[in-house]
Each structure stands twice: as C-alpha cells, then as structure tokens.
Write an enzyme that holds these catalytic residues in place. Sequence first.
Site, PDB file in Angstrom:
ATOM      1  N   LYS A  89      25.253 -17.374 -37.957  1.00 42.72           N
ATOM      2  CA  LYS A  89      24.897 -17.930 -36.651  1.00 42.72           C
ATOM      3  C   LYS A  89      23.632 -18.756 -36.791  1.00 42.72           C
ATOM      4  O   LYS A  89      22.615 -18.267 -37.295  1.00 42.72           O
ATOM      5  CB  LYS A  89      24.662 -16.790 -35.650  1.00 42.72           C
ATOM      6  CG  LYS A  89      24.190 -17.252 -34.291  1.00 42.72           C
ATOM      7  CD  LYS A  89      23.813 -16.068 -33.418  1.00 42.72           C
ATOM      8  CE  LYS A  89      23.223 -16.551 -32.105  1.00 42.72           C
ATOM      9  NZ  LYS A  89      22.589 -15.460 -31.370  1.00 42.72           N
ATOM     10  N   ASP A 113      16.316  -9.206 -22.662  1.00 41.16           N
ATOM     11  CA  ASP A 113      17.702  -9.523 -22.344  1.00 41.16           C
ATOM     12  C   ASP A 113      18.607  -8.935 -23.418  1.00 41.16           C
ATOM     13  O   ASP A 113      18.718  -9.477 -24.511  1.00 41.16           O
ATOM     14  CB  ASP A 113      17.878 -11.041 -22.261  1.00 41.16           C
ATOM     15  CG  ASP A 113      19.287 -11.441 -21.850  1.00 41.16           C
ATOM     16  OD1 ASP A 113      20.043 -10.576 -21.374  1.00 41.16           O
ATOM     17  OD2 ASP A 113      19.631 -12.615 -22.021  1.00 41.16           O
TER      18      ASP A 113
END
Length: 171
Positions: free
Chosen positions: A15, A143
């Site tokens: 990623k 988050d």
Amino acid sequence: GSFFYFSRDYRFIIKTIHHTEHKFLLKILKEYYTHVKQNPHTLISRFYGLHRVKLPHGRKIHFVVMNNIFPADKVYEKFDLKGSEVGREYPEEKAAQALDPTLKDLNWIKRGKSLELGPEKGALFEEQLRRDTELLKSVNVMDYSLLVGIYKMERDARDTHLNRRGTMYKF
C-alpha cells in the site's frame, strides 16, 4: 489516495502511503512492535515492511507491506465498523452493483448482523479489543475501525467433521 497491490496468492498487500504516514509509523514503531509481540492475537494489521523508493528527479514513493486478512476470492461481505452511526452507511443500491463493497455500521445494523462468539471467546475478543484500542489511544490514533469479513462456507459431508461439542472442523 493510496494504491494497493496484492501478492499473487493475495496474502500480502503493498500500500502506498504519504510521507507523513511514513514518519508516523516510524515514530510509533517501537510501541507497535512491542504490542504485536505481547499480543499474538492482536486485531491490528500486521506490518511487515516500511519502505521508500527514490525515483529519478528526486520523487520518493513510500509504501508498507502488510497482511491481507481477506483472500480476494472468499469473502462474501465486508463491514468497516467504527461504532458510530453518523455518516456510516454505504448506499444499498450502490452496494448491489459494486464488485467488492465495504459496507458500514448502518448496513450492519439494517442487515441484522451480529457477532456470536460465546462467553469465553467473547471475553477474549473484548479483552483484545481493549488492549488494541489502548495502544491506538496511546499513540494518538483517533480514527480506527474493526474490519469484519463474512464468508459463505459450502459444507461438504466428505470433508466436514463434528467434534463432541458440535463444533465443525473443515479439513
């Protein structure tokens, strides 16, 4: 804004990340490593590498190599659960047409989903969630979510066996 690449067997993900994410991961590396080592059943993604490639003209690409918890051909439904209902619904009409949607909290609720783990596994699961969220809070990650995958298991009498407690094992 990230690009995802998968290993041929879908076990690993590469990623791309932003420079600021790269710096952050370097900053928390010691705490992350200690947590994963002390919590072999952590629900936090496993990072196997943090890299940077410098291209011609000085451009740098940062990326991580991490585990893929969902082999691409097996997951039936995916849910990204944050424990909130605010803005947490993937449109059902869009989900019906999407190839591999990741649904959200309100989809989970409206579809009547639940996790049924039993008292012992449920307690272990909750304790691991507590430990994982404590780490995330300690490194100021605000988050985070629980990614849940639901698989359709095709049962075949030839390769399925029940133990004395009625638990199914697939060989």
